[in-house]
Design a protein around this motif. Structure first.
Motif, PDB file in Angstrom:
ATOM      1  N   PRO A  38       0.803  -1.229   0.000  1.00  0.00           N
ATOM      2  CA  PRO A  38       0.000   0.000   0.000  1.00  0.00           C
ATOM      3  C   PRO A  38       0.838   1.283   0.000  1.00  0.00           C
ATOM      4  CG  PRO A  38      -0.937  -1.585   1.520  1.00  0.00           C
ATOM      5  CD  PRO A  38       0.385  -2.147   1.072  1.00  0.00           C
ATOM      6  N   ALA A  39       1.928   1.317   0.741  1.00  0.00           N
ATOM      7  CA  ALA A  39       2.747   2.533   0.783  1.00  0.00           C
ATOM      8  C   ALA A  39       3.347   2.833  -0.592  1.00  0.00           C
ATOM      9  CB  ALA A  39       3.851   2.387   1.830  1.00  0.00           C
ATOM     10  N   ALA A  40       3.817   1.809  -1.288  1.00  0.00           N
ATOM     11  CA  ALA A  40       4.384   2.015  -2.624  1.00  0.00           C
ATOM     12  C   ALA A  40       3.305   2.452  -3.613  1.00  0.00           C
ATOM     13  CB  ALA A  40       5.072   0.737  -3.105  1.00  0.00           C
ATOM     14  N   ILE A  41       2.132   1.864  -3.505  1.00  0.00           N
ATOM     15  CA  ILE A  41       1.018   2.257  -4.373  1.00  0.00           C
ATOM     16  C   ILE A  41       0.667   3.723  -4.132  1.00  0.00           C
ATOM     17  CG2 ILE A  41      -1.440   1.885  -4.850  1.00  0.00           C
ATOM     18  CD1 ILE A  41      -0.894  -1.127  -4.127  1.00  0.00           C
ATOM     19  N   ALA A  42       0.559   4.112  -2.871  1.00  0.00           N
ATOM     20  CA  ALA A  42       0.216   5.506  -2.531  1.00  0.00           C
ATOM     21  C   ALA A  42       1.266   6.470  -3.076  1.00  0.00           C
ATOM     22  CB  ALA A  42       0.071   5.654  -1.017  1.00  0.00           C
ATOM     23  N   THR A  43       2.523   6.114  -2.971  1.00  0.00           N
ATOM     24  CA  THR A  43       3.598   6.971  -3.495  1.00  0.00           C
ATOM     25  C   THR A  43       3.483   7.111  -5.007  1.00  0.00           C
ATOM     26  OG1 THR A  43       5.070   6.401  -1.678  1.00  0.00           O
ATOM     27  CG2 THR A  43       6.109   7.222  -3.694  1.00  0.00           C
ATOM     28  N   SER A  44       3.205   6.007  -5.688  1.00  0.00           N
ATOM     29  CA  SER A  44       3.043   6.037  -7.140  1.00  0.00           C
ATOM     30  C   SER A  44       1.887   6.952  -7.537  1.00  0.00           C
ATOM     31  CB  SER A  44       2.812   4.620  -7.659  1.00  0.00           C
ATOM     32  OG  SER A  44       2.481   4.632  -9.016  1.00  0.00           O
ATOM     33  N   TRP A  45       0.775   6.833  -6.818  1.00  0.00           N
ATOM     34  CA  TRP A  45      -0.374   7.700  -7.111  1.00  0.00           C
ATOM     35  C   TRP A  45      -0.038   9.157  -6.877  1.00  0.00           C
ATOM     36  CZ3 TRP A  45      -4.439   4.511  -3.995  1.00  0.00           C
ATOM     37  CH2 TRP A  45      -4.854   3.404  -4.746  1.00  0.00           C
ATOM     38  N   SER A  46       0.655   9.443  -5.804  1.00  0.00           N
ATOM     39  CA  SER A  46       1.016  10.824  -5.491  1.00  0.00           C
ATOM     40  C   SER A  46       1.801  11.434  -6.647  1.00  0.00           C
ATOM     41  CB  SER A  46       1.831  10.868  -4.192  1.00  0.00           C
ATOM     42  OG  SER A  46       2.149  12.191  -3.863  1.00  0.00           O
ATOM     43  N   THR A  47       2.740  10.662  -7.180  1.00  0.00           N
ATOM     44  CA  THR A  47       3.554  11.134  -8.303  1.00  0.00           C
ATOM     45  C   THR A  47       2.694  11.348  -9.541  1.00  0.00           C
ATOM     46  OG1 THR A  47       5.468   9.961  -7.415  1.00  0.00           O
ATOM     47  CG2 THR A  47       5.535  10.542  -9.759  1.00  0.00           C
ATOM     48  N   SER A  48       1.807  10.401  -9.837  1.00  0.00           N
ATOM     49  CA  SER A  48       0.951  10.491 -11.014  1.00  0.00           C
ATOM     50  C   SER A  48      -0.008  11.677 -10.924  1.00  0.00           C
ATOM     51  CB  SER A  48       0.164   9.190 -11.174  1.00  0.00           C
ATOM     52  OG  SER A  48      -0.684   9.253 -12.289  1.00  0.00           O
ATOM     53  N   ILE A  49      -0.589  11.878  -9.753  1.00  0.00           N
ATOM     54  CA  ILE A  49      -1.513  13.002  -9.563  1.00  0.00           C
ATOM     55  C   ILE A  49      -0.771  14.328  -9.698  1.00  0.00           C
ATOM     56  CG2 ILE A  49      -2.986  14.168  -7.863  1.00  0.00           C
ATOM     57  CD1 ILE A  49      -3.670  11.277  -6.821  1.00  0.00           C
ATOM     58  N   ALA A  50       0.394  14.422  -9.072  1.00  0.00           N
ATOM     59  CA  ALA A  50       1.193  15.665  -9.141  1.00  0.00           C
ATOM     60  C   ALA A  50       1.592  15.987 -10.576  1.00  0.00           C
ATOM     61  CB  ALA A  50       2.430  15.543  -8.251  1.00  0.00           C
ATOM     62  N   ALA A  51       1.836  14.954 -11.383  1.00  0.00           N
ATOM     63  CA  ALA A  51       2.235  15.158 -12.776  1.00  0.00           C
ATOM     64  C   ALA A  51       1.035  15.414 -13.692  1.00  0.00           C
ATOM     65  CB  ALA A  51       3.018  13.947 -13.273  1.00  0.00           C
ATOM     66  N   GLY A  52      -0.182  15.323 -13.148  1.00  0.00           N
ATOM     67  CA  GLY A  52      -1.376  15.565 -13.944  1.00  0.00           C
ATOM     68  C   GLY A  52      -1.771  14.397 -14.841  1.00  0.00           C
ATOM     69  N   ARG A  53      -1.243  13.198 -14.571  1.00  0.00           N
ATOM     70  CA  ARG A  53      -1.573  12.030 -15.401  1.00  0.00           C
ATOM     71  C   ARG A  53      -2.870  11.361 -14.983  1.00  0.00           C
ATOM     72  NH1 ARG A  53       3.985  11.236 -14.600  1.00  0.00           N
ATOM     73  NH2 ARG A  53       3.548   9.635 -13.039  1.00  0.00           N
ATOM     74  N   SER A  54      -3.303  11.594 -13.756  1.00  0.00           N
ATOM     75  CA  SER A  54      -4.542  10.965 -13.292  1.00  0.00           C
ATOM     76  C   SER A  54      -5.146  11.797 -12.171  1.00  0.00           C
ATOM     77  CB  SER A  54      -4.275   9.533 -12.806  1.00  0.00           C
ATOM     78  OG  SER A  54      -3.414   9.543 -11.696  1.00  0.00           O
ATOM     79  N   ARG A  55      -6.419  11.486 -11.898  1.00  0.00           N
ATOM     80  CA  ARG A  55      -7.138  12.108 -10.794  1.00  0.00           C
ATOM     81  C   ARG A  55      -7.785  10.987 -10.004  1.00  0.00           C
ATOM     82  NH1 ARG A  55      -7.758  14.542 -15.447  1.00  0.00           N
ATOM     83  NH2 ARG A  55      -9.817  13.692 -15.926  1.00  0.00           N
ATOM     84  N   LEU A  56      -7.823  11.134  -8.688  1.00  0.00           N
ATOM     85  CA  LEU A  56      -8.356  10.097  -7.808  1.00  0.00           C
ATOM     86  C   LEU A  56      -9.487  10.666  -6.966  1.00  0.00           C
ATOM     87  CD1 LEU A  56      -6.592   7.497  -8.034  1.00  0.00           C
ATOM     88  CD2 LEU A  56      -6.020   7.827  -5.655  1.00  0.00           C
TER      89      LEU A  56
END
Length: 164
Positions: A38-56
């Motif tokens: 879960p921690a690695a998944i959350a970090t990956s999402w944080s990066t993707s959201i910050a880069a504008g590639r996805s929204r959660l």
């Protein structure tokens, strides 16, 4: 229902892992399920959201994150203009049947509509009959598009939802 905040990401990732274990044990490699972090998944999402590639978006019940939906531009370069993608929708199994999945899908579809998408696509494992029933009730229809998951080469079906 709300857009995910940084502090929601770990809870959303924990809901994802629990959902995967409940829905996919015996279907995907157990070593993959056991290695979900879960921690690695959350970090990956944080990066993707910050880069504008996805929204959660997250659904919460009290202080617990019950599930999440991830959306963004359709990744298929052949997709018609105005098509968005529901990348993921997972609800913790403790909250299956509570309406959280429907509320998350509503938020995801509204987000994509607000971003100019008239159609929403998603991929679902062919063997995931629970999810396929959910999406059919929501109004998604199966397309002729098929692919194979990178996990055990499991067949996947593309679903489509047209919205005006």
């Amino acid at each position: 229902m709300r857009a995910a905040r940084e502090e929601d990401l770990l809870g959303a990732a924990e809901a994802r892992v629990a959902s995967w274990h409940a829905a996919f044990t015996g279907l995907v490699p157990q070593d993959f399920l056991d290695a979900m972090d879960p921690a690695a998944i959350a970090t990956s999402w944080s990066t993707s959201i910050a880069a504008g590639r996805s929204r959660l978006y997250v659904a919460s019940i009290g202080e617990q994150i019950a599930g999440y939906a991830g959306v963004g531009p359709e990744r298929d370069p052949e997709a018609p203009s105005g098509t968005g993608e529901l990348y993921a929708l997972f609800v913790h199994p403790d909250h299956w049947g509570t309406g959280a999945g429907r509320a998350l899908t509503d938020a995801a579809v509204a987000d994509l509509r607000d971003h100019g998408c008239a159609a929403v696509w998603l991929w679902v494992l062919e063997a995931n009959t629970r999810a396929r029933r959910f999406y059919a009730r929501y109004g998604f229809t199966e397309t002729d598009d098929r692919t194979y998951s990178s996990l055990n080469d499991l067949p996947e079906i593309r679903l489509s939802l047209a919205r005006g």
